[in-house]
Design an enzyme around this catalytic site. Structure first.
Site, PDB file in Angstrom:
ATOM      1  N   TYR A 108      -3.161  16.670  -8.072  1.00 22.20           N
ATOM      2  CA  TYR A 108      -2.488  15.592  -8.793  1.00 22.20           C
ATOM      3  C   TYR A 108      -1.200  16.095  -9.434  1.00 22.20           C
ATOM      4  CZ  TYR A 108      -1.743  11.808 -12.174  1.00 22.20           C
ATOM      5  OH  TYR A 108      -1.197  10.790 -12.904  1.00 22.20           O
ATOM      6  N   ASN A 148       4.201   2.270 -10.348  1.00 23.01           N
ATOM      7  CA  ASN A 148       3.018   2.594 -11.146  1.00 23.01           C
ATOM      8  C   ASN A 148       1.833   3.041 -10.293  1.00 23.01           C
ATOM      9  OD1 ASN A 148       0.998   2.237 -13.495  1.00 23.01           O
ATOM     10  ND2 ASN A 148       0.287   0.732 -12.024  1.00 23.01           N
ATOM     11  N   ASP A 174       0.875  -1.165   0.000  1.00 23.15           N
ATOM     12  CA  ASP A 174       0.000   0.000   0.000  1.00 23.15           C
ATOM     13  C   ASP A 174       0.920   1.226   0.000  1.00 23.15           C
ATOM     14  OD1 ASP A 174      -1.651   2.184   0.662  1.00 23.15           O
ATOM     15  OD2 ASP A 174      -3.006   0.907   1.831  1.00 23.15           O
ATOM     16  N   LYS A 223       2.574  14.864  -8.432  1.00 25.30           N
ATOM     17  CA  LYS A 223       3.386  14.171  -9.427  1.00 25.30           C
ATOM     18  C   LYS A 223       4.654  14.957  -9.758  1.00 25.30           C
ATOM     19  CE  LYS A 223       1.743  10.211 -10.877  1.00 25.30           C
ATOM     20  NZ  LYS A 223       2.572   8.987 -10.767  1.00 25.30           N
TER      21      LYS A 223
END
Length: 235
Positions: free
Chosen positions: A169, A98, A69, A173
């Site tokens: 997001y 990923n 996790d 990232k």
């Protein structure tokens, strides 16, 4: 023609491998001969795991499932210990970071601080947890590659080209992209790679091909892109 005995054994670990791009990559690697695919998933009893275990395999290839996790500080180290003690795995040749999450929408005036914090933990700290745990096995691997699945949404230099309302997001990232570049600069052998908004199979074919030909000299620390108009994106 090389016999199967002459083909080097490859061990690859893929997070988030029970769905989407991760599953598509696991499918491709399993079809290769003498390849061990370590499918890292958040829930080993998830309904998708049965079909994953039934994927076709190349000669001498096998599938191992472990729990990782991205939010857990202990899952990745525990998974590495399990691979060593139960499965006798002493090296990893490829690790694909990923797993991630991105369905939080809103611009700077709308996003909640908690949403940004949560996505940073998953998308940026998660790959760091993974890298720290697998690094010893990667260093023992053959032409080791740590592959981060990124996104053009998180490119700072090219922000105007991807004006999507996904601040949480994109920022999380972008932090992950920094980690990928930092790993390269600290002489850990890795490279960043984008997941473009194209069909999963096309993305998987691209990522699979890039992993196969990746070298420190040509792709390590680079933001490789599926965009045919350019080879690399700006960080």
């Amino acid at each position: 023609m090389s016999s199967s005995a002459e083909i080097a054994e490859v061990t690859v670990l893929i997070t988030g491998s029970n769905r989407g791009l991760g599953r598509a990559l696991a499918t491709r690697f399993l079809l290769q001969p003498r390849t061990t695919v370590v499918a890292a998933v958040r829930q080993t009893d998830h309904a998708t795991m049965q079909s994953l275990s039934e994927l076709p395999r190349g000669s001498g290839s096998e599938l191992i499932t472990v729990k990782i996790d991205s939010l857990s500080d202990s899952d990745a180290p525990n998974a590495v210990e399990l691979l060593q003690t139960k499965h006798g795995i002493q090296k990893l040749d490829i690790v694909v970071a990923n797993a991630g999450y991105g369905t939080v929408y809103g611009d700077l005036s709308q996003v909640r601080p908690g949403e940004l914090r949560d996505l940073f933990d998953i998308n940026a700290v998660g790959p760091l947890r993974l890298f720290q745990a697998v690094r010893p096995l990667l260093e023992a691997g053959n032409r080791p590659r740590f592959v981060l699945i990124g996104t053009p949404i998180a490119s700072i230099a090219a922000m105007e080209k991807a004006p999507f309302p996904m601040i949480a997001y994109g920022a999380s990232k972008a932090a992950a992209h920094y980690l990928a570049r930092k790993m390269h600069c600290e002489r850990a052998r890795n490279f960043g790679m984008e997941q473009a908004p194209v069909p999963v199979d096309d993305s998987a074919d691209f990522v699979f091909a890039q992993i196969g030909k990746a070298t420190r000299e040509e792709t390590s620390g680079k933001f490789v892109t599926i965009d045919e108009s350019q080879e690399f994106l700006e960080w």
